[in-house]
Design a protein around this motif. Structure first.
Motif, PDB file in Angstrom:
ATOM      1  N   VAL A  81      54.836 -73.738   8.193  1.00 29.07           N
ATOM      2  CA  VAL A  81      55.428 -73.754   6.911  1.00 29.07           C
ATOM      3  C   VAL A  81      56.481 -73.400   6.281  1.00 29.07           C
ATOM      4  CG1 VAL A  81      52.521 -73.712   6.183  1.00 29.07           C
ATOM      5  CG2 VAL A  81      54.019 -71.730   6.019  1.00 29.07           C
ATOM      6  N   ASP A  82      57.144 -72.796   6.886  1.00 27.01           N
ATOM      7  CA  ASP A  82      58.614 -72.278   6.129  1.00 27.01           C
ATOM      8  C   ASP A  82      59.633 -73.199   6.577  1.00 27.01           C
ATOM      9  OD1 ASP A  82      57.543 -70.045   4.643  1.00 27.01           O
ATOM     10  OD2 ASP A  82      58.281 -68.450   5.960  1.00 27.01           O
ATOM     11  N   GLY A  83      60.577 -73.601   5.755  1.00 26.49           N
ATOM     12  CA  GLY A  83      61.471 -74.502   5.925  1.00 26.49           C
ATOM     13  C   GLY A  83      62.636 -73.871   6.237  1.00 26.49           C
ATOM     14  N   ASP A  84      63.322 -73.196   5.703  1.00 25.05           N
ATOM     15  CA  ASP A  84      64.747 -72.597   5.861  1.00 25.05           C
ATOM     16  C   ASP A  84      64.823 -71.019   6.001  1.00 25.05           C
ATOM     17  OD1 ASP A  84      67.598 -71.567   5.901  1.00 25.05           O
ATOM     18  OD2 ASP A  84      68.049 -73.214   4.347  1.00 25.05           O
ATOM     19  N   ARG A  85      64.680 -70.455   7.020  1.00 18.28           N
ATOM     20  CA  ARG A  85      64.285 -68.935   7.390  1.00 18.28           C
ATOM     21  C   ARG A  85      65.387 -68.126   6.708  1.00 18.28           C
ATOM     22  NH1 ARG A  85      63.284 -66.286  13.359  1.00 18.28           N
ATOM     23  NH2 ARG A  85      62.737 -64.079  12.393  1.00 18.28           N
ATOM     24  N   GLU A  86      66.713 -68.584   6.891  1.00 19.24           N
ATOM     25  CA  GLU A  86      67.701 -67.643   6.562  1.00 19.24           C
ATOM     26  C   GLU A  86      67.688 -67.596   4.791  1.00 19.24           C
ATOM     27  OE1 GLU A  86      69.887 -64.770   6.818  1.00 19.24           O
ATOM     28  OE2 GLU A  86      68.970 -65.695   8.564  1.00 19.24           O
ATOM     29  N   ASN A  87      67.453 -68.704   4.440  1.00 25.06           N
ATOM     30  CA  ASN A  87      67.564 -68.951   2.816  1.00 25.06           C
ATOM     31  C   ASN A  87      66.500 -67.966   2.350  1.00 25.06           C
ATOM     32  OD1 ASN A  87      69.246 -69.650   0.862  1.00 25.06           O
ATOM     33  ND2 ASN A  87      68.781 -71.799   1.582  1.00 25.06           N
ATOM     34  N   ILE A  88      65.118 -68.040   3.115  1.00 25.88           N
ATOM     35  CA  ILE A  88      63.945 -67.512   2.705  1.00 25.88           C
ATOM     36  C   ILE A  88      64.190 -65.710   2.913  1.00 25.88           C
ATOM     37  CG2 ILE A  88      61.538 -66.485   3.362  1.00 25.88           C
ATOM     38  CD1 ILE A  88      61.206 -69.342   4.357  1.00 25.88           C
ATOM     39  N   LYS A  89      64.818 -65.216   3.870  1.00 29.20           N
ATOM     40  CA  LYS A  89      64.951 -63.905   3.944  1.00 29.20           C
ATOM     41  C   LYS A  89      65.915 -63.320   2.802  1.00 29.20           C
ATOM     42  CE  LYS A  89      66.054 -63.717   8.647  1.00 29.20           C
ATOM     43  NZ  LYS A  89      66.194 -63.087  10.092  1.00 29.20           N
ATOM     44  N   LYS A  90      67.272 -64.237   2.587  1.00 33.31           N
ATOM     45  CA  LYS A  90      67.836 -63.589   1.593  1.00 33.31           C
ATOM     46  C   LYS A  90      67.295 -63.566   0.227  1.00 33.31           C
ATOM     47  CE  LYS A  90      71.797 -66.229  -0.070  1.00 33.31           C
ATOM     48  NZ  LYS A  90      72.530 -67.509   0.185  1.00 33.31           N
ATOM     49  N   THR A  91      66.481 -64.722  -0.089  1.00 29.51           N
ATOM     50  CA  THR A  91      65.679 -64.671  -1.438  1.00 29.51           C
ATOM     51  C   THR A  91      64.633 -63.599  -1.567  1.00 29.51           C
ATOM     52  OG1 THR A  91      65.894 -66.906  -1.375  1.00 29.51           O
ATOM     53  CG2 THR A  91      64.642 -66.346  -3.153  1.00 29.51           C
ATOM     54  N   ILE A  92      64.065 -63.149  -0.575  1.00 33.97           N
ATOM     55  CA  ILE A  92      63.218 -61.995  -0.349  1.00 33.97           C
ATOM     56  C   ILE A  92      64.107 -60.815  -0.497  1.00 33.97           C
ATOM     57  CG2 ILE A  92      61.540 -60.611   1.487  1.00 33.97           C
ATOM     58  CD1 ILE A  92      60.744 -63.140   2.706  1.00 33.97           C
ATOM     59  N   VAL A  93      65.179 -60.724   0.024  1.00 33.83           N
ATOM     60  CA  VAL A  93      65.798 -59.085  -0.234  1.00 33.83           C
ATOM     61  C   VAL A  93      66.302 -59.223  -1.690  1.00 33.83           C
ATOM     62  CG1 VAL A  93      68.067 -58.113   0.307  1.00 33.83           C
ATOM     63  CG2 VAL A  93      66.607 -59.073   2.428  1.00 33.83           C
TER      64      VAL A  93
END
Ligand SMILES: [Zn+2]
Length: 320
Positions: free
Chosen positions: A274-286
């Motif tokens: 389900v997740d598109g862009d893993r690096e962007n997700i991690k950045k936004t989660i942080v």
């Protein structure tokens, strides 16, 4: 027979090891820059009385380890499928639709057998059915803002033909592209000609830790921000109630608020689906990890986190 037993034992041990290893990882916060908090923000018009309530349209139960890395393999978590109803003097809208009236057919016709097991749910009344049951005219929903256009958020769009659907160009273009396929997207949920779309132009007004924002009613009560990663144009929503309570609805960036505390991602198996862009997700989660530390009174509510939502008023009850 003996050979078969050895192979199956090796496979079992390998999959247990994979599962344990993939459960443990958290995101290394030190590799990301700490976000700057904006000094400017929209003035909140505290004279405006408006309400918020949750409509639960279905749920699933799953081991917590599948919800976020670091979750307990032996603890069951309830994941809810909800809509957030906002009734404001300038308009009534739903943030997400949850599971719509046609979800059973949409799910059966578009999902593989394996995906139907992985994403199975118990359906409750759809948002439209809940409104009708409580003598609330569904035509009074002026607009719908899906946090993103995945199947469990866009499923009820066609239940509200009079409502305009607000999204970003990025999200819409992605959702109609060839790459948008089940189990994430079901195009028949949003590909009808009668659907009226409004593509949001975000202003460069900073809000909290975000560089861009969209003030829904021009009074600072409801503010949208971009949360890219899970999908190209995912949105989050801040709600500032007159009582002083503040909520931040974060869509599917994570499935549990603990994932922002960790911080950690979803488990590798559902994440790959389900997740598109893993690096962007991690950045936004942080970024949100820092936001929670700085603003402990802000209630962060992921779209499927039943535990985080259970104390919010559920329709027909509302909170102000
Ligand atoms: Zn979802």
């Amino acid at each position: 027979m003996k050979k078969f037993k050895i192979i199956s034992s090796v496979l079992l041990v390998a999959s247990i090891l994979f599962f344990i290893l993939s459960c443990k990882t958290t995101i290394d916060v030190s590799t990301y820059t700490t976000p700057k908090f904006s000094k400017k923000s929209y003035p909140i018009n505290q004279e405006v009385t408006f309400s918020l309530s949750i409509i639960e349209t279905g749920f699933a139960k799953t081991p917590e380890a599948f919800v976020y890395r670091g979750g307990n393999l032996f603890k069951t978590r309830k994941l809810s499928h909800v809509s957030v109803l906002i009734q404001h003097p300038k308009g009534t809208f739903a943030f997400d639709t949850g599971l719509g009236s046609e979800i059973k057919e949409q799910f059966h016709d578009n999902f593989s057998f394996i995906d139907r097991q992985l994403f199975k749910f118990t359906k409750l009344k759809s948002m439209k059915e809940m409104l009708v049951t409580n003598k609330f005219n569904p035509d009074s929903i002026d607009f719908i803002i899906p946090s993103h256009l995945h199947f469990d958020h866009a499923s009820g769009i066609k239940d509200f033909p009079n409502a305009t659907v607000w999204t970003t160009r990025e999200e819409y273009n992605h959702a109609i592209s060839k790459g948008a396929t089940p189990p994430a997207f079901i195009k028949e949920q949003y590909n009808a000609d009668f659907i009226k779309w409004k593509f949001l132009d975000f202003s460069t007004t900073e809000y909290e830790i975000f560089k861009e924002s969209y003030d829904v009613f021009n009074d600072g009560t409801v503010v949208l921000v971009k949360l890219p990663g899970h999908t190209k144009g995912s949105l989050g929503m801040f709600v500032n109630l007159k009582s002083g309570k503040r909520y931040f609805f974060t869509g599917d960036l994570t499935w549990a608020v603990e994932a922002f505390n960790g911080p950690s991602e979803k488990h590798a198996i559902p994440r790959r689906k389900v997740d598109g862009d893993r690096e962007n997700i991690k950045k936004t989660i942080v970024m949100i990890h820092h936001l929670i530390k700085e603003k402990p009174n802000l209630k962060v509510i992921p779209a499927h986190d039943f535990n985080a939502q259970k104390n919010i008023a559920h329709f027909p009850n509302v909170e102000w």
